[in-house]
Design an enzyme around this catalytic site. Structure first.
Site, PDB file in Angstrom:
ATOM      1  N   ASN A   1       0.810  -1.092   0.024  1.00 25.26           N
ATOM      2  CA  ASN A   1      -0.071   0.235  -0.153  1.00 25.26           C
ATOM      3  C   ASN A   1       0.823   1.364  -0.123  1.00 25.26           C
ATOM      4  O   ASN A   1       1.796   1.549   0.717  1.00 25.26           O
ATOM      5  CB  ASN A   1      -0.922  -0.130   1.275  1.00 25.26           C
ATOM      6  CG  ASN A   1      -1.805   1.268   1.547  1.00 25.26           C
ATOM      7  OD1 ASN A   1      -1.290   2.158   1.104  1.00 25.26           O
ATOM      8  ND2 ASN A   1      -2.900   0.852   1.659  1.00 25.26           N
TER       9      ASN A   1
ATOM     10  N   HIS B   1       0.971   6.316   2.070  1.00 29.04           N
ATOM     11  CA  HIS B   1       1.850   7.227   2.693  1.00 29.04           C
ATOM     12  C   HIS B   1       2.880   7.744   2.109  1.00 29.04           C
ATOM     13  O   HIS B   1       3.590   8.694   2.432  1.00 29.04           O
ATOM     14  CB  HIS B   1       2.061   6.566   4.224  1.00 29.04           C
ATOM     15  CG  HIS B   1       0.800   6.381   4.766  1.00 29.04           C
ATOM     16  ND1 HIS B   1      -0.096   7.486   4.888  1.00 29.04           N
ATOM     17  CD2 HIS B   1       0.202   5.162   5.519  1.00 29.04           C
ATOM     18  CE1 HIS B   1      -1.088   6.708   5.520  1.00 29.04           C
ATOM     19  NE2 HIS B   1      -1.149   5.538   5.914  1.00 29.04           N
TER      20      HIS B   1
ATOM     21  N   HIS C   1      -5.436   3.791  -1.360  1.00 26.70           N
ATOM     22  CA  HIS C   1      -6.803   4.081  -0.946  1.00 26.70           C
ATOM     23  C   HIS C   1      -7.367   5.375  -1.612  1.00 26.70           C
ATOM     24  O   HIS C   1      -6.571   6.376  -1.134  1.00 26.70           O
ATOM     25  CB  HIS C   1      -6.927   3.916   0.598  1.00 26.70           C
ATOM     26  CG  HIS C   1      -8.182   4.284   0.865  1.00 26.70           C
ATOM     27  ND1 HIS C   1      -8.459   4.055   2.577  1.00 26.70           N
ATOM     28  CD2 HIS C   1      -9.402   4.443   0.747  1.00 26.70           C
ATOM     29  CE1 HIS C   1      -9.567   4.415   2.771  1.00 26.70           C
ATOM     30  NE2 HIS C   1     -10.252   4.558   1.764  1.00 26.70           N
TER      31      HIS C   1
ATOM     32  N   ARG D   1      -9.404   8.059  -0.827  1.00 30.59           N
ATOM     33  CA  ARG D   1     -10.220   8.717   0.173  1.00 30.59           C
ATOM     34  C   ARG D   1     -11.315   9.762  -0.317  1.00 30.59           C
ATOM     35  O   ARG D   1     -10.718  10.475  -1.283  1.00 30.59           O
ATOM     36  CB  ARG D   1      -9.718   8.947   1.549  1.00 30.59           C
ATOM     37  CG  ARG D   1      -8.975   7.863   2.207  1.00 30.59           C
ATOM     38  CD  ARG D   1      -8.306   8.335   3.356  1.00 30.59           C
ATOM     39  NE  ARG D   1      -9.356   8.257   4.622  1.00 30.59           N
ATOM     40  CZ  ARG D   1      -9.630   7.449   5.375  1.00 30.59           C
ATOM     41  NH1 ARG D   1      -8.894   6.436   5.587  1.00 30.59           N
ATOM     42  NH2 ARG D   1     -10.533   7.730   6.486  1.00 30.59           N
TER      43      ARG D   1
ATOM     44  N   ARG E   1      -6.835  12.858   1.134  1.00 31.85           N
ATOM     45  CA  ARG E   1      -5.956  13.122   1.970  1.00 31.85           C
ATOM     46  C   ARG E   1      -4.559  12.692   1.325  1.00 31.85           C
ATOM     47  O   ARG E   1      -3.453  13.077   1.968  1.00 31.85           O
ATOM     48  CB  ARG E   1      -6.234  12.885   3.465  1.00 31.85           C
ATOM     49  CG  ARG E   1      -5.848  11.421   3.585  1.00 31.85           C
ATOM     50  CD  ARG E   1      -6.202  10.967   5.081  1.00 31.85           C
ATOM     51  NE  ARG E   1      -7.471  11.438   5.484  1.00 31.85           N
ATOM     52  CZ  ARG E   1      -8.074  11.003   6.688  1.00 31.85           C
ATOM     53  NH1 ARG E   1      -7.178   9.987   7.161  1.00 31.85           N
ATOM     54  NH2 ARG E   1      -9.226  11.118   7.026  1.00 31.85           N
TER      55      ARG E   1
ATOM     56  N   GLU F   1      -8.484   0.458  -2.905  1.00 32.67           N
ATOM     57  CA  GLU F   1      -9.424   0.648  -1.682  1.00 32.67           C
ATOM     58  C   GLU F   1     -10.378   1.556  -1.797  1.00 32.67           C
ATOM     59  O   GLU F   1      -9.974   2.780  -2.024  1.00 32.67           O
ATOM     60  CB  GLU F   1      -8.578   0.750  -0.494  1.00 32.67           C
ATOM     61  CG  GLU F   1      -7.850  -0.428  -0.114  1.00 32.67           C
ATOM     62  CD  GLU F   1      -6.922  -0.351   1.199  1.00 32.67           C
ATOM     63  OE1 GLU F   1      -7.074   0.887   1.693  1.00 32.67           O
ATOM     64  OE2 GLU F   1      -6.160  -1.185   1.357  1.00 32.67           O
TER      65      GLU F   1
ATOM     66  N   THR G   1      -8.130   3.739   8.538  1.00 30.22           N
ATOM     67  CA  THR G   1      -9.594   2.758   8.599  1.00 30.22           C
ATOM     68  C   THR G   1      -9.476   2.094  10.000  1.00 30.22           C
ATOM     69  O   THR G   1      -8.856   1.049  10.063  1.00 30.22           O
ATOM     70  CB  THR G   1      -9.372   1.697   7.253  1.00 30.22           C
ATOM     71  OG1 THR G   1      -8.986   2.630   6.006  1.00 30.22           O
ATOM     72  CG2 THR G   1     -10.902   1.248   7.246  1.00 30.22           C
TER      73      THR G   1
ATOM     74  N   GLU H   1     -11.005  -9.068   3.218  1.00 34.68           N
ATOM     75  CA  GLU H   1      -9.738  -8.885   3.893  1.00 34.68           C
ATOM     76  C   GLU H   1     -10.176  -8.632   5.317  1.00 34.68           C
ATOM     77  O   GLU H   1     -11.098  -7.986   5.661  1.00 34.68           O
ATOM     78  CB  GLU H   1      -9.267  -7.562   3.204  1.00 34.68           C
ATOM     79  CG  GLU H   1      -7.948  -7.172   3.782  1.00 34.68           C
ATOM     80  CD  GLU H   1      -7.122  -6.349   3.082  1.00 34.68           C
ATOM     81  OE1 GLU H   1      -7.346  -6.377   1.870  1.00 34.68           O
ATOM     82  OE2 GLU H   1      -6.503  -5.388   3.830  1.00 34.68           O
TER      83      GLU H   1
ATOM     84  N   HIS I   1      -3.713  -4.392   8.009  1.00 34.26           N
ATOM     85  CA  HIS I   1      -3.696  -3.270   8.663  1.00 34.26           C
ATOM     86  C   HIS I   1      -2.808  -3.429   9.889  1.00 34.26           C
ATOM     87  O   HIS I   1      -3.084  -4.367  10.674  1.00 34.26           O
ATOM     88  CB  HIS I   1      -5.141  -2.857   9.238  1.00 34.26           C
ATOM     89  CG  HIS I   1      -5.649  -1.475   9.523  1.00 34.26           C
ATOM     90  ND1 HIS I   1      -4.982  -0.875  10.555  1.00 34.26           N
ATOM     91  CD2 HIS I   1      -5.932  -0.515   8.660  1.00 34.26           C
ATOM     92  CE1 HIS I   1      -5.111   0.385  10.676  1.00 34.26           C
ATOM     93  NE2 HIS I   1      -5.652   0.593   9.356  1.00 34.26           N
TER      94      HIS I   1
END
Ligand code: PXP
Length: 253
Positions: A12, A15, A48, A50, A54, A75, A106, A156, A199
């Protein structure tokens, strides 16, 4: 005893975009990170998009779809805006997640039991477009049964509560949460759902969760991007693969 199944690593890259957006502009580029992650052994890329944009932006998703050589897992919240984007971009997979504007990440799985009627058309439309749908759920039997009843081929499991209990030294809770993950992963296989997990995972927890034989994919972001600051992304991914392989070698079918 049969050979345990291969365990895929989805990286992922959200970030990387978080750091980019802290200054605005183009760098560091999450698409470059995705390409590097694939070269280093990632089996897929997760991002993801969002509602508040962000980290990942619409253009990142388009560029990821155009340029990466491994499957893209988008996502997304179950909203009509996100559905339109997914149907336009056509990622390999879409993972439906709950989304709250105020959360930092999340926080929990989808409340699939309450949201059954809301989720069903999203699963159907995405599936009709050839997108493999997964639902991000808490490790509970009821959630898995509902996921199956809305037609999702994949779930998941949210590993956050387990990882958090370990991080805070709450051994009793960690034991309980791990038990829930073990039971849920086995149940997923029994009812014919493909099982992923993610996660809050790090090298240690990825190794441990890899021991559960029915889990075939881990999606990992924050820890890897953090480690990349110290070791570089390629080395962080190499070490993660090693942890996953060590855990999987202990998996008993
Ligand atoms: N899986 C899902 C569905 C997520 O929402 C996230 C966080 O975006 C992850 C996996 C990765 O979590 P982490 O960044 O803590 O590794």
């Amino acid at each position: 005893m049969s050979k345990p199944r291969a365990l895929r690593l989805g990286v992922n890259i959200d970030h990387v975009a978080t750091v980019r957006n802290a200054r605005g502009g183009q760098v560091p580029d999450p698409v470059r990170a995705a390409q590097l992650a694939i070269e280093a052994g990632a089996d897929g890329i997760t991002a993801h998009l969002r509602e508040d944009r962000r980290h990942i932006m619409d253009d990142d998703i388009l560029r990821l779809k155009e340029t990466i050589s491994k499957p893209l897992n988008l996502e997304m919240a179950a909203t009509t805006q996100m559905l339109d984007i997914a149907l336009k971009v056509r990622p390999h997979a879409a993972c439906l997640v709950p989304e709250k504007r105020t959360e930092r990440t999340t926080e929990g799985g989808l409340d699939v039991v309450a949201a059954h009627n809301h989720l069903k058309p999203f699963v159907s439309e995405l599936s009709r477009a050839g997108i493999r749908v997964s639902l991000f759920v808490e490790p509970s039997i009821a959630a898995l049964d509902v996921a199956r009843s809305v037609g999702a081929p994949v779930i998941e499991l949210h590993t956050g509560a387990w990882c958090h209990a370990l991080d805070t030294g709450d051994a009793e809770r960690a034991g309980r949460e791990h038990g829930r993950l073990r039971v849920a992963a086995a149940h997923a296989a029994e009812i014919g759902l493909e099982c992923h997990a993610g996660h809050g995972l790090n090298y240690q927890t990825a190794e441990k969760i890899a021991e559960l034989p029915s889990i075939v994919e881990l999606n990992i972001g924050h820890f890897l991007i953090g480690e990349a600051i110290f070791t570089g992304l390629s080395e962080a991914i190499r070490l993660m693969r090693r942890s996953m392989d060590a855990g999987r070698a202990r998996a008993v079918q």
